[in-house]
Design a protein around this motif. Structure first.
Motif, PDB file in Angstrom:
ATOM      1  N   SER A 181       3.418   2.457   9.771  1.00  0.00           N
ATOM      2  CA  SER A 181       3.215   2.125   8.397  1.00  0.00           C
ATOM      3  C   SER A 181       2.947   0.425   8.090  1.00  0.00           C
ATOM      4  O   SER A 181       2.503   0.120   6.893  1.00  0.00           O
ATOM      5  N   VAL A 182       3.365  -0.394   8.880  1.00  0.00           N
ATOM      6  CA  VAL A 182       3.506  -1.819   8.708  1.00  0.00           C
ATOM      7  C   VAL A 182       2.046  -2.046   8.751  1.00  0.00           C
ATOM      8  O   VAL A 182       1.533  -2.878   8.189  1.00  0.00           O
ATOM      9  N   PHE A 183       0.874  -1.180   9.498  1.00  0.00           N
ATOM     10  CA  PHE A 183      -0.367  -1.458   9.349  1.00  0.00           C
ATOM     11  C   PHE A 183      -1.117  -0.250   9.110  1.00  0.00           C
ATOM     12  O   PHE A 183      -2.048   0.198   9.063  1.00  0.00           O
ATOM     13  N   PRO A 230       5.765   1.879  -3.846  1.00  0.00           N
ATOM     14  CA  PRO A 230       5.311   0.379  -3.992  1.00  0.00           C
ATOM     15  C   PRO A 230       3.777   0.021  -3.524  1.00  0.00           C
ATOM     16  O   PRO A 230       3.143  -0.998  -3.768  1.00  0.00           O
ATOM     17  N   GLU A 231       3.219   0.887  -2.870  1.00  0.00           N
ATOM     18  CA  GLU A 231       2.036   1.011  -2.248  1.00  0.00           C
ATOM     19  C   GLU A 231       0.840   1.496  -3.358  1.00  0.00           C
ATOM     20  O   GLU A 231      -0.270   0.996  -3.372  1.00  0.00           O
ATOM     21  N   THR A 232       1.302   2.649  -3.653  1.00  0.00           N
ATOM     22  CA  THR A 232       0.141   3.328  -4.721  1.00  0.00           C
ATOM     23  C   THR A 232       0.762   3.634  -6.040  1.00  0.00           C
ATOM     24  O   THR A 232       1.547   4.604  -5.964  1.00  0.00           O
ATOM     25  N   PRO A 233       0.169   2.945  -6.900  1.00  0.00           N
ATOM     26  CA  PRO A 233       0.878   3.068  -8.301  1.00  0.00           C
ATOM     27  C   PRO A 233       0.839   4.305  -9.126  1.00  0.00           C
ATOM     28  O   PRO A 233      -0.186   5.097  -8.651  1.00  0.00           O
ATOM     29  N   ALA A 234       1.885   4.753  -9.906  1.00  0.00           N
ATOM     30  CA  ALA A 234       1.654   6.131 -10.766  1.00  0.00           C
ATOM     31  C   ALA A 234       0.436   5.710 -11.626  1.00  0.00           C
ATOM     32  O   ALA A 234       0.374   4.600 -11.927  1.00  0.00           O
ATOM     33  N   THR A 235      -0.200   6.934 -12.055  1.00  0.00           N
ATOM     34  CA  THR A 235      -1.350   6.839 -13.085  1.00  0.00           C
ATOM     35  C   THR A 235      -0.744   6.504 -14.524  1.00  0.00           C
ATOM     36  O   THR A 235       0.550   6.788 -14.643  1.00  0.00           O
ATOM     37  N   LEU A 257      -2.068  -4.980 -16.430  1.00  0.00           N
ATOM     38  CA  LEU A 257      -2.504  -5.710 -15.010  1.00  0.00           C
ATOM     39  C   LEU A 257      -1.457  -6.042 -14.289  1.00  0.00           C
ATOM     40  O   LEU A 257      -0.413  -6.864 -14.760  1.00  0.00           O
ATOM     41  N   TYR A 258      -1.079  -5.776 -13.019  1.00  0.00           N
ATOM     42  CA  TYR A 258       0.305  -5.791 -12.441  1.00  0.00           C
ATOM     43  C   TYR A 258      -0.262  -6.856 -11.345  1.00  0.00           C
ATOM     44  O   TYR A 258      -0.908  -6.888 -10.653  1.00  0.00           O
ATOM     45  N   ALA A 259       1.073  -7.682 -11.119  1.00  0.00           N
ATOM     46  CA  ALA A 259       1.014  -8.535  -9.954  1.00  0.00           C
ATOM     47  C   ALA A 259       0.889  -7.743  -8.388  1.00  0.00           C
ATOM     48  O   ALA A 259       1.412  -6.671  -8.558  1.00  0.00           O
ATOM     49  N   SER A 260      -0.001  -8.390  -7.598  1.00  0.00           N
ATOM     50  CA  SER A 260      -0.087  -7.949  -6.236  1.00  0.00           C
ATOM     51  C   SER A 260       1.318  -7.695  -5.569  1.00  0.00           C
ATOM     52  O   SER A 260       2.040  -8.866  -5.776  1.00  0.00           O
ATOM     53  N   ASP A 261       1.577  -6.814  -4.605  1.00  0.00           N
ATOM     54  CA  ASP A 261       2.605  -6.621  -3.904  1.00  0.00           C
ATOM     55  C   ASP A 261       2.480  -7.888  -2.886  1.00  0.00           C
ATOM     56  O   ASP A 261       3.602  -8.141  -2.188  1.00  0.00           O
ATOM     57  N   ALA A 262       1.425  -8.474  -2.581  1.00  0.00           N
ATOM     58  CA  ALA A 262       1.445  -9.538  -1.605  1.00  0.00           C
ATOM     59  C   ALA A 262       1.524 -10.838  -2.486  1.00  0.00           C
ATOM     60  O   ALA A 262       1.430 -11.822  -1.499  1.00  0.00           O
ATOM     61  N   SER A 263       1.794 -10.660  -3.584  1.00  0.00           N
ATOM     62  CA  SER A 263       2.011 -12.249  -4.334  1.00  0.00           C
ATOM     63  C   SER A 263       3.145 -13.070  -3.776  1.00  0.00           C
ATOM     64  O   SER A 263       3.350 -14.347  -3.906  1.00  0.00           O
ATOM     65  N   GLY A 264       4.170 -12.446  -3.004  1.00  0.00           N
ATOM     66  CA  GLY A 264       5.285 -13.040  -2.579  1.00  0.00           C
ATOM     67  C   GLY A 264       6.430 -12.266  -2.126  1.00  0.00           C
ATOM     68  O   GLY A 264       6.185 -11.018  -2.010  1.00  0.00           O
ATOM     69  N   HIS A 313      11.811  -4.944   2.889  1.00  0.00           N
ATOM     70  CA  HIS A 313      11.574  -3.801   3.571  1.00  0.00           C
ATOM     71  C   HIS A 313      10.152  -3.442   3.701  1.00  0.00           C
ATOM     72  O   HIS A 313       9.702  -2.858   4.778  1.00  0.00           O
ATOM     73  N   TYR A 314       9.249  -3.471   2.411  1.00  0.00           N
ATOM     74  CA  TYR A 314       7.891  -3.054   2.564  1.00  0.00           C
ATOM     75  C   TYR A 314       6.939  -4.206   3.429  1.00  0.00           C
ATOM     76  O   TYR A 314       5.952  -3.815   3.872  1.00  0.00           O
TER      77      TYR A 314
END
Length: 486
Positions: free
Chosen positions: A34-36, A225-230, A273-280, A318-319
């Motif tokens: 899942s890392v990739f 955290p990867e796929t947000p709820a609708t 509009l949600y901040a990206s998980d990759a932001s920090g 973790h993620y």
């Protein structure tokens, strides 16, 4: 007294480690992949050849907004994911009960991209934290994580006295049992910090499911955290067209202190509009809200305070969504070694008891389950990847068939293990499955080049990484097969 304690801890480490380790090996193996997960999905959808860092244009945003409005008029709840270096397409998605599906747009032109349906890397991510059993599976994974932490601590205590001599006098070429034990200890010590960190943080991120009274449940939503709820379902009234999204993105970035936007949720009277998980390294659900239909900024939502930041850091560690490529590879290699620690512990448990208990039905079941876990799951994963290339790209329900073939292969491996684990020779059970891993893993690059030559050329880094993982699995299988000779 001390020896009695060590004996009891040894019993706890052996039996708890074996019973939990059977499932933990599967959790760690799929978690390592899942890392990739995004890269695996791109490999499994070779029709998507959008390069990383492709520019996002207003034309593409307008095309996505038009489709979203069309879906809203039909009464569907959809959300929009923005391009990122790992997943460079602009995606309008909805949840179909099992996974998120929808339309992928080229961010440069706004043209929809037709790709084959597949679970992709999402399958491994979902299996890793739910065992494909929903909330019940997530609770089970959390409980297993706690037991695994106890098992690791007991292992450290019982080996502490002779730990340094065992590592210094590494005897991989000694008797088979001694060599496996020394390798188990060495890798266990080297990757102990990572293993403890990943288990502890993995347990904490879903602690609310086993500790309902925890006050931290509101700090992180949605669960995945990867796929947000609708967002909420739309009302019967026809929704107005969406405002231009490009200006809202710019405003949201400023409101969120320069962080990129990861996804957008829609409701009848607003969009968020949600901040990206990759932001920090702090994985948050901070977002900026805008009213509809005028697009006026309503405000931003954050989770301030040290407790919130601590939980966000746990999720981030973790993620590892923030991790650059080099750190992501370190996560992968560490996860691979942590998987090896648990798997080698299972093998040691069987080897130590084979002479005294090999004739017992309980031992035969245990060895069959060990083989099914340690070699059967890798075979099944490779079958999953092979089926992605061999099934027709336009076949209806091919994603379900891919998953079905994975579990079908796993069941066959379990049957083979059960049949041959009754033999007096350990090799008759292990050797064929290790050879199968070598054949499927070593043949993956050839299959990839033959079936998708254009994708291999245009996205060579992703394909080299995926095919290289197959070759690595083949090499490891051949090495283990050699170590289990005799």
């Amino acid at each position: 007294m001390r020896e009695t304690l060590r004996t009891r801890l040894g019993w706890l480490h052996a039996w708890a480690g074996f019973l939990v380790g059977l499932i933990a090996t599967c959790i760690f193996m799929t978690g390592t992949l899942s890392v990739f997960d995004e890269e695996m999905t791109r490999w499994m959808q070779p029709e998507n050849q959008v390069p990383a860092n492709a520019p996002l244009t207003d034309t593409a945003l307008d095309a996505a907004a038009a489709l979203i409005h069309e879906q809203q008029v039909r009464g569907s709840s959809v959300f929009l994911t923005l391009p990122s270096p790992r997943s460079p397409t602009l995606d309008v998605l909805h949840y179909d009960g099992q996974k998120f599906v929808g339309t992928l747009f080229d961010p440069r032109s706004g043209v929809p991209i037709t790709v084959r349906t597949t679970m992709g890397g999402t399958f491994f991510f979902t299996f890793h934290y739910t065992l494909l059993a929903g909330t019940t599976g997530t609770r089970l994974v959390d409980i297993l994580g706690i037991i695994l932490l106890v098992t690791i601590v007991s292992g450290v205590v019982i080996h502490l006295r002779a730990l340094v001599p065992d590592i210094v006098m590494l005897r991989l070429s000694a008797a088979r049992l001694r060599g496996w034990l020394d390798a188990h200890l060495l890798v266990g010590v080297l990757f102990l910090p990572f293993t403890l960190m990943i288990i502890y943080t993995g347990t904490v991120v879903n602690a609310n499911l086993i500790l309902p009274a925890t006050p931290l449940t509101h700090l992180f939503a949605p669960e995945n955290p990867e796929t947000p709820a609708t967002g909420p379902a739309v009302t019967n009234a026809a929704p107005p067209p969406l405002p231009a999204l490009a200006p809202l993105l710019a405003t949201a970035r400023r409101s969120l202190h320069g962080r990129e936007i990861g996804f957008i949720l829609f409701s009848p009277d607003r969009l968020s509009l949600y901040a990206s998980d990759a932001s920090g390294p702090f994985l948050t659900r901070d977002h900026a809200d805008f009213s509809l239909p005028d697009g006026h900024l309503l405000g931003t939502t954050t989770a301030p305070g040290p407790i919130a930041h601590t939980i966000q850091a746990m999720h981030g560690l973790h993620y590892a969504r923030f991790a650059p490529l080099g750190l992501r590879w370190l996560y992968f290699l560490s996860g691979l070694c942590a998987t090896g620690i648990i798997a080698s512990g299972l093998v040691l448990f069987i080897m130590k008891r084979r002479r005294a208990s090999g004739h017992r039905i309980g031992f035969r079941i245990g060895e069959g389950l060990t083989i099914t876990t340690v070699t059967g799951l890798p075979i099944s994963i490779l079958v999953f990847l092979w089926s992605n290339r061999l099934l027709p790209a336009t076949m209806t329900g091919r994603d379900r068939l891919e998953t079905g073939l994975l579990f079908g292969a796993w069941i066959l491996c379990a049957g083979h293990a059960a049949l041959h684990s009754t033999s007096t020779s350990m090799n008759t059970a292990w050797r064929p499955q290790l050879v199968m891993i070598a054949l499927l893993g070593g043949g993956l690059p050839v299959l990839d080049i033959v079936t998708c030559p254009h994708a291999v050329r245009s996205l060579w880094a992703i394909h080299a990484g995926m095919d290289g993982m197959g070759v690595l699995a083949a090499i490891m299988a051949l090495y283990v097969r050699r170590q289990l000779r005799g």
